[in-house]
Design an enzyme around this catalytic site. Structure first.
Site, PDB file in Angstrom:
ATOM      1  N   TYR A  54      -4.374   4.802  -1.329  1.00 19.83           N
ATOM      2  CA  TYR A  54      -4.902   3.457  -1.141  1.00 19.83           C
ATOM      3  C   TYR A  54      -5.377   2.877  -2.476  1.00 19.83           C
ATOM      4  CZ  TYR A  54      -5.040   4.508   3.899  1.00 19.83           C
ATOM      5  OH  TYR A  54      -4.711   4.853   5.197  1.00 19.83           O
ATOM      6  N   ALA A 208      -4.030  -5.110  15.528  1.00 19.58           N
ATOM      7  CA  ALA A 208      -2.678  -5.491  15.086  1.00 19.58           C
ATOM      8  C   ALA A 208      -2.735  -6.288  13.799  1.00 19.58           C
ATOM      9  CB  ALA A 208      -1.937  -6.246  16.187  1.00 19.58           C
ATOM     10  N   THR A 286     -13.587  -7.249   5.302  1.00 22.91           N
ATOM     11  CA  THR A 286     -13.805  -7.856   3.993  1.00 22.91           C
ATOM     12  C   THR A 286     -15.199  -8.463   3.899  1.00 22.91           C
ATOM     13  OG1 THR A 286     -12.799  -9.917   4.778  1.00 22.91           O
ATOM     14  CG2 THR A 286     -11.355  -8.348   3.630  1.00 22.91           C
TER      15      THR A 286
END
Length: 331
Positions: A54, A208, A286
């Site tokens: 990542y 999703a 975020t």
């Protein structure tokens, strides 16, 4: 926060875990990443998932810094190995060399002596499975990992690895697949095999990639700064859901979420947690407020009528083909 056993192991993980796949070290600045991790801790999340690949190894380092000062015994830290982390031919895959070098790099970046779960990020057709599992066994026996897992492996691959793990007397306890109302490819084969063998699912993308939040509207451009507009944050993965048919259908879930007293994202997370083989659902964020919103899905029970109504809405757009498991194709 509620907790579940990881498969039939003694390890308990938070129902909702925090993952930093496309955020830490890439999509958002470190201060925001640290704030999200601290928000997760404040909300009772104890399980944190990452991987060496990542953000080109930066995500592990950010998570390591974010967790400093926390009681290590009170955390479950999960990472993975497989994808390339360097330019060389041995900087990838599940060879003994790459596993041994990768676990040391992960521990250094995470600033910990061990990880609770070390996962094979994909199946490696180029390395004998015996070599891979023997290397994992040595990682466990050295105390650098407590349990072993896999990610996006097919049912037959899981069965073969489980048998080798049993012979080596190490604990293969989990699979980490993509799973959501729209992506149910594990239900036909992987889940039955996992239930039989005692593995639990730690699922990623339960919303999703954000589509099930309802924020993407048919016929309209995606919101500025959203995942669908950012190549670094998985725009290629969300693309398959960004059709008018899918987005129009998802909007039909809004009254069902309202009926349950949940946001769309909470409904999506709660839905995957209704599957008894799911041990934890990974969420990313975020902003800290996203973590607080997602955690409200923990402990939610959806009644049978609501589950049936959801199935009826999403049936035309749901992918169920087990061949769509994201394990690499055999060469």
């Amino acid at each position: 926060m509620d907790f579940r056993h990881l498969g039939r192991s003694g390890l308990r993980v938070s129902e909702i875990s925090y993952g930093n796949w496309i955020t830490h070290g890439s999509q958002i600045e470190e201060d925001a990443a640290l704030a999200c991790v601290h928000a997760a801790l404040e909300q009772g999340i104890t399980t944190f998932d990452t991987a060496d690949v990542y953000a080109g190894t930066r995500a592990e380092a950010v998570l390591g810094r974010a967790l400093q000062g926390q009681r290590r015994e009170g955390l479950e830290i999960l990472t993975k190995v497989y994808w390339p982390t360097g330019p060389g031919p041995n900087d990838r895959g599940l060879s003994r060399k790459h596993i041994m070098e990768s676990i040391n790099g992960s521990l250094r970046r995470l600033q910990t002596d061990y990880v609770d779960l070390y996962q094979a990020h994909r199946y490696d057709y180029t390395t004998p499975l015996e070599e891979t599992m023997e290397a994992f066994a040595d990682v466990v026996r050295s105390g650098k990992a407590l349990y072993i897992g896999v990610s996006e492996w097919r049912a037959d691959q899981i069965r073969e690895a489980y048998e080798l793990a049993r012979q080596l007397k190490i604990h293969l306890v989990s699979n980490q697949p993509q799973y959501s109302m729209l992506w149910r490819v594990i239900e036909a084969e992987v889940v039955p095999a996992s239930e039989e063998l005692g593995l639990g699912q730690i699922v990623f993308s339960p919303i999703a990639q954000g589509v099930l939040s309802g924020k993407y509207l048919p016929g309209q451009p995606p919101p500025a700064g959203s995942r669908a507009t950012d190549e670094k944050s998985g725009a290629n993965m969300i693309a398959r859901f960004m059709t008018d048919e899918v987005l129009t259908t998802v909007q039909q879930l809004k009254p069902l979420a309202a009926q349950a007293g949940l946001s769309m994202a909470q409904l999506a997370i709660a839905w995957v947690l209704q599957n008894p083989n799911v041990s934890s659902a990974i969420v990313g964020a975020t902003r800290p407020e996203q973590v607080a919103d997602n955690v409200k899905a923990a402990g939610v029970k959806l009644d049978a009528d609501l589950l049936k109504a959801i199935d009826e809405v999403v049936a035309p757009i749901t992918e169920r083909d087990p061949a769509k498991t994201q394990s690499p194709a055999r060469p």
